[in-house]
Write a protein that holds these residues in place. Sequence first.
Motif, PDB file in Angstrom:
ATOM      1  N   ILE A 140     -12.413 -44.298  68.968  1.00 13.72           N
ATOM      2  CA  ILE A 140     -12.929 -44.633  67.763  1.00 13.72           C
ATOM      3  C   ILE A 140     -11.689 -44.634  66.823  1.00 13.72           C
ATOM      4  O   ILE A 140     -10.447 -44.081  67.186  1.00 13.72           O
ATOM      5  CB  ILE A 140     -13.634 -43.305  67.081  1.00 13.72           C
ATOM      6  CG1 ILE A 140     -14.027 -43.152  68.837  1.00 13.72           C
ATOM      7  CG2 ILE A 140     -14.189 -43.190  66.062  1.00 13.72           C
ATOM      8  CD1 ILE A 140     -15.718 -44.561  68.345  1.00 13.72           C
ATOM      9  N   LYS A 141     -11.339 -45.691  66.093  1.00 16.16           N
ATOM     10  CA  LYS A 141     -10.267 -45.906  65.109  1.00 16.16           C
ATOM     11  C   LYS A 141     -11.032 -45.640  63.606  1.00 16.16           C
ATOM     12  O   LYS A 141     -12.297 -46.726  63.215  1.00 16.16           O
ATOM     13  CB  LYS A 141      -9.689 -46.672  65.261  1.00 16.16           C
ATOM     14  CG  LYS A 141      -8.841 -46.814  64.126  1.00 16.16           C
ATOM     15  CD  LYS A 141      -7.331 -46.791  63.939  1.00 16.16           C
ATOM     16  CE  LYS A 141      -6.771 -45.956  63.249  1.00 16.16           C
ATOM     17  NZ  LYS A 141      -5.181 -45.487  63.470  1.00 16.16           N
ATOM     18  N   THR A 142     -10.504 -44.942  62.819  1.00 19.97           N
ATOM     19  CA  THR A 142     -11.198 -44.772  61.023  1.00 19.97           C
ATOM     20  C   THR A 142     -10.633 -45.866  60.131  1.00 19.97           C
ATOM     21  O   THR A 142      -9.110 -45.596  60.728  1.00 19.97           O
ATOM     22  CB  THR A 142     -11.560 -43.270  60.940  1.00 19.97           C
ATOM     23  OG1 THR A 142     -10.059 -42.867  60.763  1.00 19.97           O
ATOM     24  CG2 THR A 142     -12.351 -42.847  62.134  1.00 19.97           C
ATOM     25  N   ILE A 143     -11.195 -46.409  58.435  1.00 17.62           N
ATOM     26  CA  ILE A 143     -10.239 -47.363  58.213  1.00 17.62           C
ATOM     27  C   ILE A 143     -10.534 -46.409  56.507  1.00 17.62           C
ATOM     28  O   ILE A 143     -12.029 -46.318  56.652  1.00 17.62           O
ATOM     29  CB  ILE A 143     -10.241 -48.718  57.872  1.00 17.62           C
ATOM     30  CG1 ILE A 143      -9.521 -48.847  59.940  1.00 17.62           C
ATOM     31  CG2 ILE A 143      -9.647 -49.325  57.060  1.00 17.62           C
ATOM     32  CD1 ILE A 143      -9.933 -50.567  59.744  1.00 17.62           C
ATOM     33  N   GLY A 144     -10.221 -45.907  55.583  1.00 15.74           N
ATOM     34  CA  GLY A 144     -10.506 -45.676  54.592  1.00 15.74           C
ATOM     35  C   GLY A 144     -11.737 -44.758  54.748  1.00 15.74           C
ATOM     36  O   GLY A 144     -11.628 -43.641  55.547  1.00 15.74           O
ATOM     37  N   LEU A 145     -12.278 -44.572  53.468  1.00 15.30           N
ATOM     38  CA  LEU A 145     -13.887 -43.663  53.774  1.00 15.30           C
ATOM     39  C   LEU A 145     -14.825 -44.408  53.813  1.00 15.30           C
ATOM     40  O   LEU A 145     -15.231 -44.925  53.397  1.00 15.30           O
ATOM     41  CB  LEU A 145     -13.648 -42.779  52.038  1.00 15.30           C
ATOM     42  CG  LEU A 145     -11.567 -42.234  51.785  1.00 15.30           C
ATOM     43  CD1 LEU A 145     -11.629 -41.954  50.543  1.00 15.30           C
ATOM     44  CD2 LEU A 145     -12.135 -41.073  53.089  1.00 15.30           C
ATOM     45  N   LYS A 146     -16.232 -43.040  53.582  1.00 17.07           N
ATOM     46  CA  LYS A 146     -17.178 -44.614  53.260  1.00 17.07           C
ATOM     47  C   LYS A 146     -17.784 -43.904  51.545  1.00 17.07           C
ATOM     48  O   LYS A 146     -17.206 -43.123  51.276  1.00 17.07           O
ATOM     49  CB  LYS A 146     -18.629 -42.986  53.820  1.00 17.07           C
ATOM     50  CG  LYS A 146     -19.565 -43.422  53.396  1.00 17.07           C
ATOM     51  CD  LYS A 146     -20.694 -42.532  54.047  1.00 17.07           C
ATOM     52  CE  LYS A 146     -22.690 -42.906  53.620  1.00 17.07           C
ATOM     53  NZ  LYS A 146     -23.405 -41.469  54.113  1.00 17.07           N
ATOM     54  N   ALA A 149     -14.160 -48.070  57.051  1.00 17.34           N
ATOM     55  CA  ALA A 149     -14.647 -48.976  58.102  1.00 17.34           C
ATOM     56  C   ALA A 149     -14.656 -47.959  59.160  1.00 17.34           C
ATOM     57  O   ALA A 149     -13.571 -47.157  59.488  1.00 17.34           O
ATOM     58  CB  ALA A 149     -14.265 -50.482  58.961  1.00 17.34           C
ATOM     59  N   ILE A 150     -15.356 -47.792  60.393  1.00 20.82           N
ATOM     60  CA  ILE A 150     -15.275 -47.155  61.277  1.00 20.82           C
ATOM     61  C   ILE A 150     -15.498 -47.765  62.862  1.00 20.82           C
ATOM     62  O   ILE A 150     -16.396 -49.309  62.927  1.00 20.82           O
ATOM     63  CB  ILE A 150     -15.908 -46.279  61.801  1.00 20.82           C
ATOM     64  CG1 ILE A 150     -15.643 -45.610  62.444  1.00 20.82           C
ATOM     65  CG2 ILE A 150     -17.698 -46.255  61.593  1.00 20.82           C
ATOM     66  CD1 ILE A 150     -16.145 -43.566  62.802  1.00 20.82           C
ATOM     67  N   VAL A 157     -18.256 -51.864  64.561  1.00 20.10           N
ATOM     68  CA  VAL A 157     -18.014 -51.640  64.078  1.00 20.10           C
ATOM     69  C   VAL A 157     -19.004 -51.748  62.569  1.00 20.10           C
ATOM     70  O   VAL A 157     -19.624 -52.127  62.951  1.00 20.10           O
ATOM     71  CB  VAL A 157     -17.020 -53.115  63.599  1.00 20.10           C
ATOM     72  CG1 VAL A 157     -17.553 -54.861  63.395  1.00 20.10           C
ATOM     73  CG2 VAL A 157     -16.025 -52.908  61.903  1.00 20.10           C
ATOM     74  N   THR A 158     -18.969 -50.309  62.608  1.00 21.96           N
ATOM     75  CA  THR A 158     -19.448 -50.184  61.157  1.00 21.96           C
ATOM     76  C   THR A 158     -18.488 -50.259  59.815  1.00 21.96           C
ATOM     77  O   THR A 158     -17.557 -49.951  59.591  1.00 21.96           O
ATOM     78  CB  THR A 158     -20.254 -48.292  61.522  1.00 21.96           C
ATOM     79  OG1 THR A 158     -21.246 -48.568  62.127  1.00 21.96           O
ATOM     80  CG2 THR A 158     -20.899 -48.029  59.764  1.00 21.96           C
ATOM     81  N   ALA A 159     -18.932 -51.181  58.456  1.00 21.94           N
ATOM     82  CA  ALA A 159     -18.138 -51.229  57.522  1.00 21.94           C
ATOM     83  C   ALA A 159     -19.241 -51.021  55.932  1.00 21.94           C
ATOM     84  O   ALA A 159     -20.226 -51.940  55.975  1.00 21.94           O
ATOM     85  CB  ALA A 159     -17.597 -52.683  57.569  1.00 21.94           C
ATOM     86  N   TYR A 160     -18.118 -50.872  54.758  1.00 20.42           N
ATOM     87  CA  TYR A 160     -18.961 -51.061  53.629  1.00 20.42           C
ATOM     88  C   TYR A 160     -18.700 -52.441  52.801  1.00 20.42           C
ATOM     89  O   TYR A 160     -17.179 -52.832  52.650  1.00 20.42           O
ATOM     90  CB  TYR A 160     -18.479 -50.228  52.615  1.00 20.42           C
ATOM     91  CG  TYR A 160     -19.014 -48.712  53.224  1.00 20.42           C
ATOM     92  CD1 TYR A 160     -20.442 -48.592  52.255  1.00 20.42           C
ATOM     93  CD2 TYR A 160     -19.137 -48.338  54.161  1.00 20.42           C
ATOM     94  CE1 TYR A 160     -21.371 -46.872  52.270  1.00 20.42           C
ATOM     95  CE2 TYR A 160     -19.674 -46.945  54.668  1.00 20.42           C
ATOM     96  CZ  TYR A 160     -20.905 -46.031  54.104  1.00 20.42           C
ATOM     97  OH  TYR A 160     -21.148 -45.787  54.574  1.00 20.42           O
ATOM     98  N   ASP A 161     -19.404 -53.325  52.847  1.00 24.40           N
ATOM     99  CA  ASP A 161     -19.197 -54.555  51.805  1.00 24.40           C
ATOM    100  C   ASP A 161     -20.329 -54.571  50.998  1.00 24.40           C
ATOM    101  O   ASP A 161     -21.587 -53.620  50.941  1.00 24.40           O
ATOM    102  CB  ASP A 161     -19.103 -55.470  52.949  1.00 24.40           C
ATOM    103  CG  ASP A 161     -17.884 -56.537  53.053  1.00 24.40           C
ATOM    104  OD1 ASP A 161     -17.626 -57.017  51.607  1.00 24.40           O
ATOM    105  OD2 ASP A 161     -17.770 -57.168  53.697  1.00 24.40           O
TER     106      ASP A 161
END
Length: 349
Positions: A217-223, A209-210, A43-47
């Motif tokens: 692969i499942k995407t959530i929102g945007l970078k 997040a991706i 999982v790659t996510a912005y926090d």
Amino acid sequence: MKKFLSLFLSLIFLFVFSSCSVPIREKKFTKTFLDLFDTVSSVTAYDNSEKEFEAHYQLFYDELESYAQLYDIYKDYSGVVNLKYVNENAFKAPVQVDKKIMDLLLFGKEAYEISGGKVNICMGAVLSLWHGERENAKENPQEAKLPDKGLLQQAALHTDINNLVLDEENSTVYFKDSEMKIDAGAIAKGFAADRIAEYICENNFWKSAILSLGGNIKTIGLKEGGSPFVIGIEKPDNTSEYAAQVFVKNGESVVTSGDYQRFYSVNGKKYCHIIDPETWMPAKFVSSVSVITDNSAYADMLSTALFNMSIEEGTVLVNHMENTEAIWIDKSGNPFYSSDFNRYTVQKQ
């Protein structure tokens, strides 16, 4: 049994709208783990900070672990009534299951209808024979062999999905055939990816997040900054070039089925893990199929269904489905595309 693919992920700038709202966090974090669904996941996510990411990651992981344990057909877990338990007991009397299992099996029946039987979660009796030979080949390559044809024919008699009785009101599962077994590998990771994405958004963990569950692969929102995801679809020959690079909007998924990573060899010939329900042998139509759509469970199901069809038959199916595109790579490495696949394609500079 389902696919392991290699999809290289990168992010580039493009403005789109997000159902989870535009992200405001600025730092990107990634975690990779190997102990769920018997595959490499990440999982790659912005926090806001590493501390917050770690706290959110643990909640995410715990929820995903519950799906992995419930959908496991090989291992027991203390206090968990999972698919292994169902397979061992549902022919004796109805087994009460968690809603996460009931929802998966209900989708499994839907997948059977949509795919015209190309995806059948009740193929466990057949798939277990192939699984056993693949595992034996890992341990003893010199003894690698195909499953006995007579045993395959016998097992095939116990794959009728109509013998799977689901009582949604009471949340019970019953097998009318004592030798039938469930194997939901063709849909489980995609189904779990959708549910986990919902869980993340509902709890506001990450707005961007991706998820990669064994390459589903499942995407959530945007970078951060309003950037979309771009996914590189690998060529089956494992060259450094991509078969395609595609834009993937918020909530969309990319799932690939292929014959080039999970296989074993008998007398120098490779046999992949995706079994054609009509022949009970590994499918031979193409080397890979990648599906893009806004539902990971459907993408997971369709990639297997299309792998078990000719390109011509599969193209007709995809072209009649809304918000769904696919790319096929044939045995000679040639690409074929659904009618509007180019709307996702990243143009080469």
